[in-house]
Design a protein around this motif. Structure first.
Motif, PDB file in Angstrom:
ATOM      1  N   UNK A 252       0.871  -1.168   0.000  1.00 37.20           N
ATOM      2  CA  UNK A 252       0.000   0.000   0.000  1.00 37.20           C
ATOM      3  C   UNK A 252       0.906   1.216   0.000  1.00 37.20           C
ATOM      4  N   UNK A 253       0.664   2.143  -0.912  1.00 38.24           N
ATOM      5  CA  UNK A 253       1.446   3.377  -0.924  1.00 38.24           C
ATOM      6  C   UNK A 253       0.504   4.566  -0.795  1.00 38.24           C
ATOM      7  N   UNK A 254       1.024   5.771  -0.949  1.00 35.87           N
ATOM      8  CA  UNK A 254       0.205   6.974  -0.731  1.00 35.87           C
ATOM      9  C   UNK A 254      -0.872   7.154  -1.797  1.00 35.87           C
ATOM     10  N   UNK A 255      -0.770   6.460  -2.908  1.00 31.86           N
ATOM     11  CA  UNK A 255      -1.805   6.540  -3.929  1.00 31.86           C
ATOM     12  C   UNK A 255      -2.829   5.402  -3.791  1.00 31.86           C
ATOM     13  N   UNK A 256      -2.695   4.582  -2.795  1.00 33.22           N
ATOM     14  CA  UNK A 256      -3.638   3.489  -2.585  1.00 33.22           C
ATOM     15  C   UNK A 256      -3.013   2.131  -2.822  1.00 33.22           C
ATOM     16  N   UNK A 257      -1.909   2.065  -3.567  1.00 32.55           N
ATOM     17  CA  UNK A 257      -1.113   0.861  -3.616  1.00 32.55           C
ATOM     18  C   UNK A 257      -1.246  -0.081  -4.780  1.00 32.55           C
ATOM     19  N   UNK A 258      -2.224   0.048  -5.653  1.00 29.74           N
ATOM     20  CA  UNK A 258      -2.420  -0.950  -6.685  1.00 29.74           C
ATOM     21  C   UNK A 258      -1.225  -1.073  -7.615  1.00 29.74           C
ATOM     22  N   UNK A 259      -0.731   0.033  -8.152  1.00 29.11           N
ATOM     23  CA  UNK A 259       0.371  -0.032  -9.108  1.00 29.11           C
ATOM     24  C   UNK A 259       1.629  -0.614  -8.487  1.00 29.11           C
ATOM     25  N   UNK A 260       1.966  -0.187  -7.281  1.00 30.43           N
ATOM     26  CA  UNK A 260       3.154  -0.705  -6.604  1.00 30.43           C
ATOM     27  C   UNK A 260       3.002  -2.191  -6.306  1.00 30.43           C
ATOM     28  N   UNK A 261       1.812  -2.599  -5.884  1.00 30.39           N
ATOM     29  CA  UNK A 261       1.564  -3.998  -5.558  1.00 30.39           C
ATOM     30  C   UNK A 261       1.643  -4.872  -6.801  1.00 30.39           C
ATOM     31  N   UNK A 262       1.038  -4.416  -7.901  1.00 29.48           N
ATOM     32  CA  UNK A 262       1.063  -5.183  -9.150  1.00 29.48           C
ATOM     33  C   UNK A 262       2.489  -5.332  -9.656  1.00 29.48           C
ATOM     34  N   UNK A 263       3.249  -4.258  -9.621  1.00 29.53           N
ATOM     35  CA  UNK A 263       4.639  -4.304 -10.077  1.00 29.53           C
ATOM     36  C   UNK A 263       5.451  -5.291  -9.238  1.00 29.53           C
ATOM     37  N   UNK A 264       5.281  -5.258  -7.926  1.00 31.03           N
ATOM     38  CA  UNK A 264       6.006  -6.179  -7.036  1.00 31.03           C
ATOM     39  C   UNK A 264       5.580  -7.625  -7.269  1.00 31.03           C
ATOM     40  N   UNK A 265       4.278  -7.847  -7.437  1.00 34.80           N
ATOM     41  CA  UNK A 265       3.788  -9.208  -7.646  1.00 34.80           C
ATOM     42  C   UNK A 265       4.292  -9.793  -8.964  1.00 34.80           C
ATOM     43  N   UNK A 266       4.296  -8.983 -10.015  1.00 30.17           N
ATOM     44  CA  UNK A 266       4.798  -9.469 -11.303  1.00 30.17           C
ATOM     45  C   UNK A 266       6.273  -9.828 -11.177  1.00 30.17           C
ATOM     46  N   UNK A 267       7.045  -9.006 -10.468  1.00 30.11           N
ATOM     47  CA  UNK A 267       8.460  -9.317 -10.262  1.00 30.11           C
ATOM     48  C   UNK A 267       8.659 -10.636  -9.526  1.00 30.11           C
ATOM     49  N   UNK A 268       7.870 -10.849  -8.472  1.00 35.83           N
ATOM     50  CA  UNK A 268       7.975 -12.093  -7.706  1.00 35.83           C
ATOM     51  C   UNK A 268       7.543 -13.291  -8.542  1.00 35.83           C
ATOM     52  N   UNK A 269       6.486 -13.116  -9.299  1.00 37.00           N
ATOM     53  CA  UNK A 269       5.980 -14.225 -10.102  1.00 37.00           C
ATOM     54  C   UNK A 269       6.882 -14.540 -11.285  1.00 37.00           C
ATOM     55  N   UNK A 270       7.588 -13.542 -11.793  1.00 37.32           N
ATOM     56  CA  UNK A 270       8.566 -13.793 -12.856  1.00 37.32           C
ATOM     57  C   UNK A 270       9.662 -14.729 -12.336  1.00 37.32           C
ATOM     58  N   UNK A 271      10.114 -14.470 -11.105  1.00 36.95           N
ATOM     59  CA  UNK A 271      11.124 -15.331 -10.479  1.00 36.95           C
ATOM     60  C   UNK A 271      10.557 -16.733 -10.265  1.00 36.95           C
ATOM     61  N   UNK A 272       9.326 -16.832  -9.754  1.00 36.34           N
ATOM     62  CA  UNK A 272       8.694 -18.138  -9.515  1.00 36.34           C
ATOM     63  C   UNK A 272       8.522 -18.900 -10.825  1.00 36.34           C
ATOM     64  N   UNK A 273       8.134 -18.185 -11.878  1.00 35.11           N
ATOM     65  CA  UNK A 273       7.943 -18.819 -13.183  1.00 35.11           C
ATOM     66  C   UNK A 273       9.269 -19.365 -13.711  1.00 35.11           C
ATOM     67  N   UNK A 274      10.340 -18.591 -13.571  1.00 31.64           N
ATOM     68  CA  UNK A 274      11.643 -19.022 -14.071  1.00 31.64           C
ATOM     69  C   UNK A 274      12.212 -20.183 -13.249  1.00 31.64           C
ATOM     70  N   UNK A 275      11.842 -20.284 -11.979  1.00 29.32           N
ATOM     71  CA  UNK A 275      12.287 -21.422 -11.169  1.00 29.32           C
ATOM     72  C   UNK A 275      11.678 -22.727 -11.661  1.00 29.32           C
ATOM     73  N   UNK A 276      10.567 -22.632 -12.363  1.00 31.34           N
ATOM     74  CA  UNK A 276       9.898 -23.819 -12.905  1.00 31.34           C
ATOM     75  C   UNK A 276      10.220 -24.041 -14.377  1.00 31.34           C
ATOM     76  N   UNK A 277      11.291 -23.432 -14.880  1.00 31.70           N
ATOM     77  CA  UNK A 277      11.598 -23.512 -16.315  1.00 31.70           C
ATOM     78  C   UNK A 277      11.855 -24.948 -16.772  1.00 31.70           C
ATOM     79  N   UNK A 278      12.363 -25.806 -15.891  1.00 32.38           N
ATOM     80  CA  UNK A 278      12.563 -27.211 -16.270  1.00 32.38           C
ATOM     81  C   UNK A 278      11.229 -27.909 -16.523  1.00 32.38           C
ATOM     82  N   UNK A 279      10.223 -27.517 -15.759  1.00 32.37           N
ATOM     83  CA  UNK A 279       8.888 -28.100 -15.968  1.00 32.37           C
ATOM     84  C   UNK A 279       8.297 -27.607 -17.283  1.00 32.37           C
ATOM     85  N   UNK A 280       8.452 -26.307 -17.567  1.00 31.44           N
ATOM     86  CA  UNK A 280       7.896 -25.764 -18.810  1.00 31.44           C
ATOM     87  C   UNK A 280       8.584 -26.374 -20.035  1.00 31.44           C
ATOM     88  N   UNK A 281       9.861 -26.717 -19.914  1.00 30.43           N
ATOM     89  CA  UNK A 281      10.612 -27.273 -21.043  1.00 30.43           C
ATOM     90  C   UNK A 281      10.447 -28.793 -21.166  1.00 30.43           C
TER      91      UNK A 281
END
Length: 195
Positions: A60-89
């Protein structure tokens, strides 16, 4: 807010609870530029003001938090997705199994708490772009090969991120409306749906 903090401190002290001044932070969500607001104090000590705050995994930030939260979640999920790259391949797993793993391990965490976000077109586009890029990698459809997003969604049995978020919102409002009219969650103005 000062009055509420004072009442909370007094009520807590009556039952033996003490509010820890160093751990208590203030975040003001500003709708207008209010620069000369008196600081909020706890027993005469001003509480620290912060620019953003993480609460139950959401930012949550001073603007209500959606943009900051979405950006952080995408970053975390990008890492999680890449950790499963052996499964995707992996060629031994079916596309259906990979999509089920993606939905449970990546997409569900990405869209956690999304039913309360204030989604803009830009935010929705950012979420959908990330999901599409993940699906294309799972589907082994990388540039220069192309597939339309509609065809991609059909072949992977996906809804658009906007439809997924609305589905979650309707689930939340259904859950809320099933409570008795006297329940405090029925009074929450943030649960009012606006298409």
């Amino acid at each position: 807010m000062q009055e509420k903090i004072s009442v909370l401190a007094a009520t807590s002290a009556k039952v033996g609870l003490i509010i820890h001044k160093e751990k208590t932070k203030i975040l003001k969500i500003l709708k207008t530029n209010l620069s000369n607001i008196n600081p909020i104090t706890l027993n005469g000590t001003p509480l620290e003001e912060v620019q953003l705050f993480t609460y139950l995994g959401g930012i949550i930030d001073q603007q209500g938090g959606t943009d900051a939260d979405v950006k952080a979640r995408i970053g975390k999920e990008r890492v999680a997705f890449m950790q499963l790259k052996n499964i995707w391949a992996c060629r031994e797993l079916t596309l259906t199994t990979k999509i089920r793993l993606f939905n449970s391990n990546v997409k569900s965490v990405l869209l956690y708490y999304a039913d309360t976000w204030g989604i803009t077109k830009t935010t929705n586009r950012r979420i959908q772009t990330f999901i599409n890029s993940c699906l294309r990698r799972i589907f082994h459809n990388l540039w220069p090969d192309t597939i339309s997003k509609t065809n991609l969604w059909e072949r992977t049995c996906q809804l658009s991120s906007e439809a997924e978020i609305w589905k979650r919102r309707w689930g939340l409002i259904g859950h809320t409306l099933s409570k008795p009219p006297t329940n405090i969650t029925r009074w929450n103005k943030h649960l009012v749906m606006q298409p």
